[in-house]
Design an enzyme around this catalytic site. Structure first.
Site, PDB file in Angstrom:
ATOM      1  N   GLY A  20       0.765  -1.236   0.000  1.00  0.00           N
ATOM      2  CA  GLY A  20       0.000   0.000   0.000  1.00  0.00           C
ATOM      3  C   GLY A  20       0.795   1.286   0.000  1.00  0.00           C
TER       4      GLY A  20
ATOM      5  CD1 TRP B  68       4.786   3.023  -4.559  1.00  0.00           C
ATOM      6  CD2 TRP B  68       4.108   3.108  -6.692  1.00  0.00           C
ATOM      7  NE1 TRP B  68       5.908   2.986  -5.355  1.00  0.00           N
ATOM      8  CE2 TRP B  68       5.518   3.038  -6.650  1.00  0.00           C
ATOM      9  CE3 TRP B  68       3.463   3.146  -7.916  1.00  0.00           C
ATOM     10  CZ2 TRP B  68       6.290   3.020  -7.819  1.00  0.00           C
ATOM     11  CZ3 TRP B  68       4.222   3.127  -9.081  1.00  0.00           C
ATOM     12  CH2 TRP B  68       5.628   3.065  -9.041  1.00  0.00           C
TER      13      TRP B  68
ATOM     14  CG  ASP C 183      -1.618  -7.033  -4.609  1.00  0.00           C
ATOM     15  OD1 ASP C 183      -0.636  -6.301  -4.789  1.00  0.00           O
ATOM     16  OD2 ASP C 183      -1.528  -8.289  -4.582  1.00  0.00           O
TER      17      ASP C 183
ATOM     18  CG  ASP D 218      -6.640 -11.092 -12.405  1.00  0.00           C
ATOM     19  OD1 ASP D 218      -6.193 -10.039 -12.890  1.00  0.00           O
ATOM     20  OD2 ASP D 218      -6.374 -12.220 -12.864  1.00  0.00           O
TER      21      ASP D 218
ATOM     22  CG  ASP E 108       6.715  -0.651  -7.419  1.00  0.00           C
ATOM     23  OD1 ASP E 108       7.586  -0.531  -8.303  1.00  0.00           O
ATOM     24  OD2 ASP E 108       6.992  -0.762  -6.206  1.00  0.00           O
TER      25      ASP E 108
ATOM     26  CE  LYS F 280       9.528  -2.273  -9.342  1.00  0.00           C
ATOM     27  NZ  LYS F 280       9.611  -3.133  -8.126  1.00  0.00           N
TER      28      LYS F 280
END
Length: 225
Positions: free
Chosen positions: A79, A81, A97, A113, A137, A177
């Site tokens: 959590g 971000w 998530d 999902d 990320d 990322k």
């Protein structure tokens, strides 16, 4: 608080108590965590992870999080971000998530999902409008084999980008990322067609031995038709 000021902190090194109880690999990880200035700073500021400082740096450089923005954080656990997006003025933030995330005041946290067919309706209800920023990320469990790890993270980044294409408002932004390597050329070409500006960055908060970098795309241009 910038990456430079945190990274330049000098503290006496912390030694691991009862080291014999841990495997050598675990000892190395624990010592790195105990002596990492970003881990220490995250605890001091009440942030969920050291990764929060990466987003703070990226936002400071590229102005990703606008006041009143609607933001989706893919692979949000634990959590960090999501916390930063709220603290920097986002009006609505949804973190998604497969793992449980402890509640964060002001955020909607979804265990599931982000590719599920039900997600568009869920997001519409939670956000009340189109998304201004999609951020990811996410990273795979690494194998140590560079080519394999690179392909795995590219797969996650491409899923995140597909999500962004389906949900971003015109002019919106996307950050994800990647690992340094040669397999992202096609993705970058796609980004350059669909966004006004595409840039790379490696925040100071990224560990020096890490191959991670971030691609930041702003000024989303939906395809006509």
């Amino acid at each position: 608080m910038t990456g430079e000021t945190i990274g330049s902190r000098r503290r006496s090194a912390v030694r691991l108590k009862m080291a014999r109880k841990h495997k050598p690999s675990s000892q190395k990880w624990l010592l790195r965590q105990l002596n990492d200035p970003y881990v220490i700073a995250a605890k001091e500021k009440g942030l969920r992870s050291r990764a929060a400082f990466k987003l703070i740096e990226l936002d400071g450089k590229f102005g990703l999080i606008r006041k009143g923005a609607r933001v989706v954080d893919l692979g949000a656990a634990p959590g960090g971000w999501t916390q930063v997006a709220l603290e920097r003025g986002a009006a609505r933030v949804v973190g998604i998530d497969l793992l449980d995330i402890e509640p964060i005041g002001g955020a909607v946290l979804i265990k599931g999902d982000f590719q599920d067919d039900s997600m568009p309706a869920t997001l519409a209800e939670a956000l009340g409008g189109p998304v201004d920023l999609v951020m990811s990320d996410m990273a795979p469990n690494t194998t140590g084999h560079t080519a394999t790890d690179h392909l795995r993270i590219m797969g996650l980044a491409e899923l995140a980008l597909d999500f962004a294409f389906r949900h971003l408002a015109p002019g919106g932004a996307f950050v994800t990322k990647l690992f340094q390597g040669g397999a992202q050329g096609e993705m970058l070409e796609t980004l350059k067609r669909r966004f006004a500006v595409v840039r790379h960055a490696k925040p100071e908060a990224s560990r020096k031995d890490s191959r991670e970098l971030y691609v930041v795309a702003t000024g989303y241009r939906p395809e006509e038709g």
